[in-house]
Enzyme design. Structure first.
Site, PDB file in Angstrom:
ATOM      1  CD  GLU A  35      -3.785  -7.558   2.410  1.00 52.13           C
ATOM      2  OE1 GLU A  35      -4.419  -7.720   3.288  1.00 52.13           O
ATOM      3  OE2 GLU A  35      -3.443  -6.324   2.117  1.00 52.13           O
TER       4      GLU A  35
ATOM      5  N   GLY B 258      -0.414  -5.211   0.361  1.00 52.94           N
ATOM      6  CA  GLY B 258      -1.521  -4.884  -0.486  1.00 52.94           C
ATOM      7  C   GLY B 258      -1.474  -5.288  -1.715  1.00 52.94           C
TER       8      GLY B 258
ATOM      9  CD  GLU C 269       0.507  -5.925   5.417  1.00 50.37           C
ATOM     10  OE1 GLU C 269      -0.216  -6.213   4.309  1.00 50.37           O
ATOM     11  OE2 GLU C 269       0.827  -7.062   5.803  1.00 50.37           O
TER      12      GLU C 269
ATOM     13  CB  ALA D  82      -0.936   0.201   1.093  1.00 53.35           C
TER      14      ALA D  82
END
Length: 257
Positions: free
Chosen positions: A111, A108, A131, A65
Site C-alpha cells: 500500500e 502495508g 491480510e 504492518a
C-alpha cells in the site's frame, strides 16, 4: 531531525528516504510511518529537493504492518489512533515520489508503494495483500488502489487469495513502471528522480495533481482541473524560460518560479 526507524539522505536535487527496521523486514509500525510522513513534510519544504526516492533498501521494501503492534488492539483503540488514516499524509506530498522496491512489498508495504507516483521494481520484488490470511483486509488502500490500477478482477484475486505477484506480473498489469535487476533498483530510481528534477518544479507539481485528480473525479471535472492548471502555468517564470529555451534550441534552466 534525527530518526529512529528511517534514514534520510539528501543529494540535491533529490533525496532518498530508506525504511530501516531490517530485523523485522521493515514492518510498518505507526512510529515508522510517522517518521516517513515527517521526513516527507520536511523535504516538501526544502526548495533544493525536487524529487524523492522511497525505498526499503536492497533486500526488502516492507513485509507489511507491524502485526505484533496490532494483534491485541480493540476497534476503539484502532479508531482513536487512526493507524491507517495517518498514512494519507503520504499522498499530500507535492513533489514526485518514486518507490524503489526490492523483495517483499506486502500488506502495508504494498500500500505504501502504491501511494507513490512511480514504482521501480527489482526483479526480486513481490507485491501483495496477504491480510486475509490474518482474518482482516487491507486498511490503507489495498482494496482501492489495486482496483483503480489493475482492475476489479486482479484486485479481487490479490485481496481474496492473499497470494503475492511477481515484479514482472506487476509490470504487465501496469502496477510498476520498470523491472530492473535487484542490485540496481535504487540507483535506477535515483536516475529517474534526477531526470524528473530537471523539469519545471511547479509544472511537475501540477502534473502530479492533475493525474491524481483523474482517479478521484469524473472526466469532465478532471479536464476542468487540467485546463485550470495549464492556464495557471503561464503565470510562471519557468513557462517563459521553457518556451524561450525551446525556440532558442538550448536546455531550459528552471527555477521553480
Amino acid at each position: 531531525m534525527d530518526f529512529e526507524f528511517i534514514r534520510v539522505h539528501t543529494e540535491p536535487p533529490i533525496a532518498v528516504v530508506t525504511l530501516d527496521r531490517p530485523k523485522v523486514l521493515n514492518a510498518l509500525s505507526p512510529a515508522l510511518v510517522e517518521e516517513v510522513t515527517t521526513a516527507l513534510g520536511q523535504l516538501d519544504q526544502d526548495a533544493s529537493i525536487r524529487a524523492v526516492v522511497l525505498t526499503g533498501g536492497p533486500k526488502v521494501f516492507a513485509a507489511g504492518a507491524d502485526i505484533g503492534d496490532m494483534a491485541e488492539r480493540t476497534p476503539i483503540e484502532q479508531l482513536q489512533r487512526d493507524q491507517t488514516g495517518r498514512w494519507l499524509k503520504l499522498t499530500s506530498f507535492t513533489k514526485p515520489l518514486i518507490a524503489a522496491v526490492n523483495g517483499y512489498a506486502l500488506g502495508g508495504g504494498c500500500e505504501m508503494a502504491l501511494m507513490c507516483d512511480l514504482i521501480i521494481a527489482g526483479d526480486s520484488a513481490r507485491f501483495g495483500q496477504p491480510e486475509i490470511n490474518l482474518g482482516i483486509i487491507a486498511g490503507a488502500g489495498g482494496t482501492q488502489r489495486w482496483t483503480r490500477t489493475a482492475g476489479k478482477y486482479i484486485a479481487m484475486e490479490v485481496n481474496l487469495t492473499g497470494r503475492p505477484i511477481t515484479a514482472w506480473r506487476a509490470y504487465q498489469l501496469g502496477l510498476v513502471n520498470r523491472v530492473v535487476p535487484a542490485e540496481v533498483t535504487i540507483e535506477v530510481a535515483k536516475q529517474v528522480a534526477r531526470q524528473i528534477a530537471t523539469r519545471a518544479p511547479i509544472a511537475a507539481r501540477l502534473a502530479k495533481e492533475s493525474v491524481n485528480q483523474a482517479l478521484e473525479t469524473p472526466l469532465s471535472e478532471g479536464l476542468a482541473v487540467e485546463r485550470k492548471n495549464f492556464y495557471f502555468l503561464f503565470a510562471t517564470e519557468d513557462q517563459k524560460e521553457g518556451m524561450k529555451a525551446f525556440l532558442e534550441k538550448r536546455p531550459a534552466e528552471f527555477k521553480g518560479r
